[in-house]
Design a protein around this motif. Sequence first.
Motif, short mmCIF file in Angstrom:
data_model
loop_
_atom_site.label_atom_id
_atom_site.label_comp_id
_atom_site.label_asym_id
_atom_site.label_seq_id
_atom_site.Cartn_x
_atom_site.Cartn_y
_atom_site.Cartn_z
N ALA A 53 -2.66 -7.53 7.89
CA ALA A 53 -2.38 -8.52 6.96
C ALA A 53 -1.05 -8.84 6.71
O ALA A 53 -0.50 -9.46 5.93
N GLY A 54 -0.09 -7.88 7.33
CA GLY A 54 1.29 -8.17 7.19
C GLY A 54 1.81 -7.71 5.87
O GLY A 54 2.79 -8.10 5.16
N LYS A 55 1.17 -6.69 5.31
CA LYS A 55 1.71 -6.10 4.10
C LYS A 55 2.25 -4.71 4.29
O LYS A 55 1.62 -3.86 5.18
N PRO A 56 3.35 -4.43 3.52
CA PRO A 56 4.27 -3.31 3.85
C PRO A 56 3.31 -1.84 3.31
O PRO A 56 2.44 -2.13 2.38
N TRP A 57 3.43 -1.00 3.82
CA TRP A 57 2.81 0.18 3.48
C TRP A 57 3.71 1.50 3.66
O TRP A 57 4.83 1.64 4.40
N VAL A 58 3.75 2.34 2.72
CA VAL A 58 4.56 3.61 2.50
C VAL A 58 3.82 4.80 2.56
O VAL A 58 2.56 5.01 2.03
N LEU A 59 4.27 5.79 3.32
CA LEU A 59 3.71 7.03 3.77
C LEU A 59 4.52 8.31 2.80
O LEU A 59 5.59 8.37 2.88
N ASP A 60 3.66 9.03 2.22
CA ASP A 60 4.53 10.19 1.39
C ASP A 60 3.70 11.61 2.14
O ASP A 60 2.50 11.90 1.71
N LEU A 77 0.80 -1.13 0.01
CA LEU A 77 0.10 0.09 -0.08
C LEU A 77 1.01 1.35 0.00
O LEU A 77 1.91 1.25 0.69
N SER A 78 0.60 2.29 -0.65
CA SER A 78 1.05 3.47 -0.67
C SER A 78 -0.04 4.60 -0.22
O SER A 78 -1.11 4.49 -0.72
N VAL A 79 0.40 5.38 0.56
CA VAL A 79 -0.59 6.58 0.93
C VAL A 79 0.14 7.91 0.92
O VAL A 79 1.19 8.09 1.27
N ASN A 80 -0.54 9.04 0.26
CA ASN A 80 -0.08 10.01 0.12
C ASN A 80 -0.93 11.22 0.36
O ASN A 80 -2.26 11.24 -0.04
N ILE A 81 -0.66 12.15 1.17
CA ILE A 81 -1.48 13.24 1.69
C ILE A 81 -1.51 14.40 0.89
O ILE A 81 -2.02 15.37 1.41
N GLY A 82 -1.09 14.39 -0.30
CA GLY A 82 -1.28 15.57 -1.31
C GLY A 82 -2.46 16.42 -1.35
O GLY A 82 -2.32 17.54 -1.28
N TRP A 114 -11.14 10.91 2.83
CA TRP A 114 -10.07 10.11 2.32
C TRP A 114 -9.15 9.90 3.38
O TRP A 114 -8.31 8.70 3.60
N VAL A 115 -8.90 10.95 4.48
CA VAL A 115 -7.94 10.58 5.42
C VAL A 115 -8.47 9.49 6.38
O VAL A 115 -7.69 8.46 6.74
N ASP A 116 -9.83 9.20 6.79
CA ASP A 116 -10.36 8.11 7.35
C ASP A 116 -10.19 6.82 6.43
O ASP A 116 -9.51 5.60 7.15
N ALA A 117 -10.20 6.91 5.10
CA ALA A 117 -9.76 5.55 4.49
C ALA A 117 -8.44 5.17 4.50
O ALA A 117 -8.01 4.19 4.45
N MET A 118 -7.51 6.27 4.47
CA MET A 118 -5.98 6.19 4.50
C MET A 118 -5.87 5.32 5.93
O MET A 118 -5.13 4.37 5.89
N VAL A 119 -6.41 5.78 6.90
CA VAL A 119 -6.20 5.13 8.64
C VAL A 119 -6.59 3.93 8.25
O VAL A 119 -6.00 2.86 8.83
N ASP A 120 -8.10 3.66 7.52
CA ASP A 120 -8.26 2.16 7.60
C ASP A 120 -7.29 1.24 6.98
O ASP A 120 -7.41 0.11 7.24
N ALA A 121 -6.82 1.65 5.70
CA ALA A 121 -6.12 0.67 4.90
C ALA A 121 -4.88 0.52 5.48
O ALA A 121 -4.37 -0.58 5.32
N ALA A 162 -1.11 13.64 8.92
CA ALA A 162 0.27 12.82 9.02
C ALA A 162 0.45 12.26 10.25
O ALA A 162 0.86 11.07 10.42
N ALA A 163 0.19 12.65 11.52
CA ALA A 163 0.32 12.29 12.82
C ALA A 163 -0.70 10.90 12.85
O ALA A 163 -0.01 9.99 13.52
N ARG A 164 -1.65 10.94 12.61
CA ARG A 164 -2.50 9.93 12.64
C ARG A 164 -1.79 8.77 11.93
O ARG A 164 -1.89 7.55 12.38
N LEU A 165 -1.23 8.73 10.79
CA LEU A 165 -0.77 8.03 9.76
C LEU A 165 0.42 7.41 10.28
O LEU A 165 0.70 6.38 10.36
N LEU A 166 1.53 8.19 10.70
CA LEU A 166 2.54 7.98 11.37
C LEU A 166 2.37 7.32 12.52
O LEU A 166 3.10 6.09 12.75
N ALA A 167 1.47 7.35 13.54
CA ALA A 167 1.10 6.31 14.53
C ALA A 167 0.86 4.86 14.02
O ALA A 167 0.80 4.08 14.91
#
Lengths: 269, 269, 269
Positions: free
Chosen positions: A88-95, A63-68, A74-81, A109-114
């Motif tokens: 599920a043990g899948k890697p994810w990337v934050l931009d 998964l890649s998540v970008n806050i552009g 969308w932010v809620d969906a980013m957090v869910d995803a 970003a703080a919600r996602l960084l957590a």
Amino acid sequence: MTLAIDPAAHLARLHQTTPLIHNITNLVAMNSMANVLLAIGASPAMVHAREEAAEFAALADALSVNIGTLSPHWVDAMVDAAGAARAAGKPWVLDPVAVGATRYRRESAARLLALSPDAIRGNASEIIALAEQQAGGRGVDSTATAESALGAAIALARHIGGTVAVTGEVDLVTDGRRVARIHGGHFLMPRVTTLGCALSGVVAAFLAGGDDRFEATVAALACYAVAGELAGENAGGPGSFMPAFLDALHALEAGTLTARLRLEVSDAP
Amino acid sequence: MTLAIDPAAHLARLHQTTPLIHNITNLVAMNSMANVLLAIGASPAMVHAREEAAEFAALADALSVNIGTLSPHWVDAMVDAAGAARAAGKPWVLDPVAVGATRYRRESAARLLALSPDAIRGNASEIIALAEQQAGGRGVDSTATAESALGAAIALARHIGGTVAVTGEVDLVTDGRRVARIHGGHFLMPRVTTLGCALSGVVAAFLAGGDDRFEATVAALACYAVAGELAGENAGGPGSFMPAFLDALHALEAGTLTARLRLEVSDAP
Amino acid sequence: MTLAIDPAAHLARLHQTTPLIHNITNLVAMNSMANVLLAIGASPAMVHAREEAAEFAALADALSVNIGTLSPHWVDAMVDAAGAARAAGKPWVLDPVAVGATRYRRESAARLLALSPDAIRGNASEIIALAEQQAGGRGVDSTATAESALGAAIALARHIGGTVAVTGEVDLVTDGRRVARIHGGHFLMPRVTTLGCALSGVVAAFLAGGDDRFEATVAALACYAVAGELAGENAGGPGSFMPAFLDALHALEAGTLTARLRLEVSDAP
């Protein structure tokens, strides 16, 4: 110290596996990110509704998540995803695009960084702002060198227990223990929109199935740097750069990658 | 059996009428779909707010709906617009992107399918998943041949009383009674994002004002196949393919279309 | 009467200042607008959430608002951002895409018009519809000449106390007192999606820091006309036009601009 990193082996695995990459990215980057991922041999999908984002994240290989370009759904969906990817043990990337520009970006970003991304990719201003969790930088473009964000990147990598990539004229990658510097690319790249955003998707593609996140992140940036250099030889400006870059990514082979790559790896200070 | 189908006549009518095509499509495809429709001679418009989608659908000459990137407000607007198009006697096309991937996609597609699209365009995985209304396929890319979806396409065409197009190395079009196979295109086309999505808009453009939906759908795919073949001759990779493809669509003339086209038509089994 | 306008001086200032341009634009235009702004030397940012739009508008050097693809949250954010730009003394530009097509567009445009944009850019149909606040035009493309909208443009410019640009084969700019006619461009430009939308962002970039809004608007359109003419010499169709146009914008220099420009300025009738 030089560690043995073989980006060509990572590229070969990507070509063999065609990983499915789930991207929740900004509205500007969608099309170019999809084209970049197709060109390098991954299978991109953009899925942002909260009604399906977590379900899809568990299905995808990374998964890649970008806050552009943000909005509350969308932010809620980013957090869910991101949560589903972790579960599920899948890697994810934050931009963290322009994270220092507004309070809403810093909070999102703080919600996602957590949720402990496996990798973060940004320019120097963004990495510094994210590490300091404070305002800095106005827009999406950075004038600072990647090197100026080295300390912030190392701190951030240790905080998430993952890798941090800082892109600039010379790119940096660190996992808090090692630092790689990748030369290459082209001066036109910052004049083409969303090339950096698309790179975050490429990092996700290399993380999919990779054992060593540091090596996988370095491999992603290595491919970008070499393809960018090759594209620059055929481009007459930022408009013709993009088609040339996609062609170069698509044609990139192990031999060219290894021959062209200028990479230094050292211990983190 | 070969039926007389003249795609060049359909292209000539499109050039003369410049139909206004209303698209509610995914966020990745918006720009390339608009460019493809402009290149072939139609006038594209993207209108997705529930506050105006039905009003605009009645105004336009045809509608295309694509479920690639969903959210609740958009799905409601798609349903409104498809209903308004039907009420106004305007044709509409459904593109069921990755319909098998999540429950939300299956449910959204079912709501749209109930509004009897005049045509459906998808890859083999999507057409099979839509016909079976069950899970299948993970992402947006399909590895199955179009031919493997022939039975599903025929069943679906009979169910909606319209045409179904399955794109792949060889494309299929059926109205449940006849089957057309269209050769051409280029191996790079699946490596360029949203070319398939944009084709669904082109099908809508050919359906606008067309008496025979089967012939109109075949004509749309015929133009794509020939332009794709021509573009492939000038492309060095997926990046340079897209500009070459738009140039080829824009330059496409009756003579070239007829001379290049490889089309077989038979009765449905 | 010919007034002394020096677009090259405006371009030089833009190159020196790299203004940060906040765009709330339609989903089709996002990517090409960002590329156009980068190519000409500005720094684009797309920020549409109500949670941050006003904060960002005050931070940026200018704002452009485009109603091409609307939804309620976006319209509210456009109103917030335009209000914040005004309060902060930053110029803002309105692009009334297809304003005559639906009631929702007319109402949204009226809300924005009440916030006195510094400039408006549209095609003839849009400018006439906006000036008359009544229905007219179906889609986003206009067949009317810019000249046919001269009266509407002058009335509108006087109403907002700003400038109005009408693009067509020959472009018009007026501030209600003066009228500039700009020749150039290329017949392929209307066949490339969102070039007009992106121009509205460029107008915002020239307004940023400009003392004379009329001159700044003329300078923006002058660059577009000359770059379009140059790109047309290297384009084989609408697909290859876009890369060539971005290359031409990026390479545009004072000498070429001044030598190529065909500009007439007169008093408004």
